[in-house]
Scaffold this motif. Structure first.
Motif, mmCIF file in Angstrom:
data_model
loop_
_atom_site.group_PDB
_atom_site.id
_atom_site.type_symbol
_atom_site.label_atom_id
_atom_site.label_comp_id
_atom_site.label_asym_id
_atom_site.label_seq_id
_atom_site.Cartn_x
_atom_site.Cartn_y
_atom_site.Cartn_z
ATOM 1 N N ALA A 251 0.930 -1.220 -0.005
ATOM 2 C CA ALA A 251 0.128 0.081 -0.057
ATOM 3 C C ALA A 251 0.863 1.203 0.125
ATOM 4 N N LEU A 252 1.913 1.247 1.002
ATOM 5 C CA LEU A 252 2.764 2.437 0.931
ATOM 6 C C LEU A 252 3.538 2.795 -0.526
ATOM 7 N N GLU A 253 3.963 1.529 -1.169
ATOM 8 C CA GLU A 253 4.706 1.639 -2.403
ATOM 9 C C GLU A 253 3.744 1.976 -3.368
ATOM 10 N N ARG A 254 2.311 1.887 -3.355
ATOM 11 C CA ARG A 254 1.363 2.318 -4.411
ATOM 12 C C ARG A 254 0.815 3.910 -4.038
ATOM 13 N N GLY A 255 1.330 4.334 -2.875
ATOM 14 C CA GLY A 255 1.099 5.891 -2.825
ATOM 15 C C GLY A 255 0.178 6.140 -1.690
ATOM 16 N N VAL A 256 0.172 5.245 -0.736
ATOM 17 C CA VAL A 256 -0.767 5.552 0.479
ATOM 18 C C VAL A 256 0.112 6.056 1.542
#
Length: 289
Positions: A251-256
């Motif tokens: 999720a963090l790598e996807r922009g969250v």
């Protein structure tokens, strides 16, 4: 609870929450909901109240839900034994029919109805609607278990723009129209990423990441992405927590912006997380802890 607070104390609670309310107004928060918090009726009512309250103060909130226990229950009633490989449900065509009935039908509409009863405006979607979650076969051994290829997020953003709470069940489909069962945490991570959400809240059955699994007082309040490999190696993160943390990283790598793993069995945990300075559970973020 109400009788313990004077009106003055209630007013102070609200003013203390004001900076947090200001921070989240207009931002997207995705809540992944399932497990025990969903089985207990009283907790379910409180989770729905929290979500409606957040929507009313201007948070653009999306509810993503699973429903493993209810799927198992219906399978058992139909005389079909649930099977798992590496924690993922083996899903033949008949099982997929059951998954679709339970998730996209019963649970999804029950949650939509509850949110409406609490004064919210909600619309239910599955990952098949508008090809929201387009997938392919994850592993032949698992049958109809999907690996997400693409997220077509517009059905969700359209509903958010019109003031609705989208309630998403984690059933996807491929280009040929076959339905797939998708891991709820993975689906939530992809949806939150596609929305560049301010926060993804993953409600689980434990307090968060614990240094000692037997001792809730060893909760780790913050973890950065860089610390994860060390925590895997030392065995602090093990078992069912490994895929959860992998979803946080995804999720963090996807922009969250950040992800919180919290105990869904604690009443009003979502409000404590978003509207108090202490928060709840373990926050995973990209930066330094």
């Amino acid at each position: 609870m109400h009788s313990e607070l004077t009106n003055m104390e209630r007013a102070e609670v609200l003013t203390a929450a004001l900076p947090n309310i200001r921070h989240y107004t207009g931002k997207v928060v995705v809540v992944k909901y399932g497990g025990n918090a969903m089985i207990n009726e009283q907790l379910k009512q409180q989770v729905m109240e929290d979500i409606v309250l957040l929507r009313l103060i201007g948070v653009r909130i999306v509810l993503v839900h699973g429903g493993g226990p209810e799927i198992n229950d219906l399978m058992n009633r139909l005389g079909k034994k649930p099977e798992f490989v590496d924690g993922l449900r083996v899903t033949d065509r008949e099982t997929m029919d059951i998954v679709q009935m339970v998730l996209a039908g019963k649970i999804n509409k029950t949650l939509v109805n509850l949110l409406e009863m609490k004064g919210g405006k909600a619309v239910g979607l599955s990952g098949m609607d508008g090809r929201l979650l387009q997938c392919t076969v994850k592993d032949e051994r698992l049958g109809y278990v999907g690996e997400i290829q693409k997220v077509h997020i517009q059905p969700v953003t359209d509903l958010l723009d019109r003031g609705y709470i989208p309630v998403v069940s984690t059933v996807g489909c491929d280009k040929q129209g076959n339905a797939y069962n998708i891991n709820g945490d993975t689906a939530a991570a992809y949806i939150a990423g596609a929305l560049a959400a301010e926060r993804l809240i993953m409600m689980t059955d434990i307090a968060g990441v614990l240094r000692d699994r037997e001792d809730p007082s060893t909760l780790i309040p913050r973890i950065s992405l860089g610390e994860l490999p060390g925590l895997y190696e030392s065995g602090v993160i093990s078992g069912g927590m490994i895929p959860k943390l992998e979803c946080c990283a995804m999720a963090l790598e996807r922009g969250v912006h950040n992800v919180v793993i919290m105990d869904g069995r604690v009443p009003h945990a979502i409000l404590m997380e978003l509207l108090t300075d202490e928060g709840a559970g373990t926050m995973v973020s990209r930066g330094e802890p």
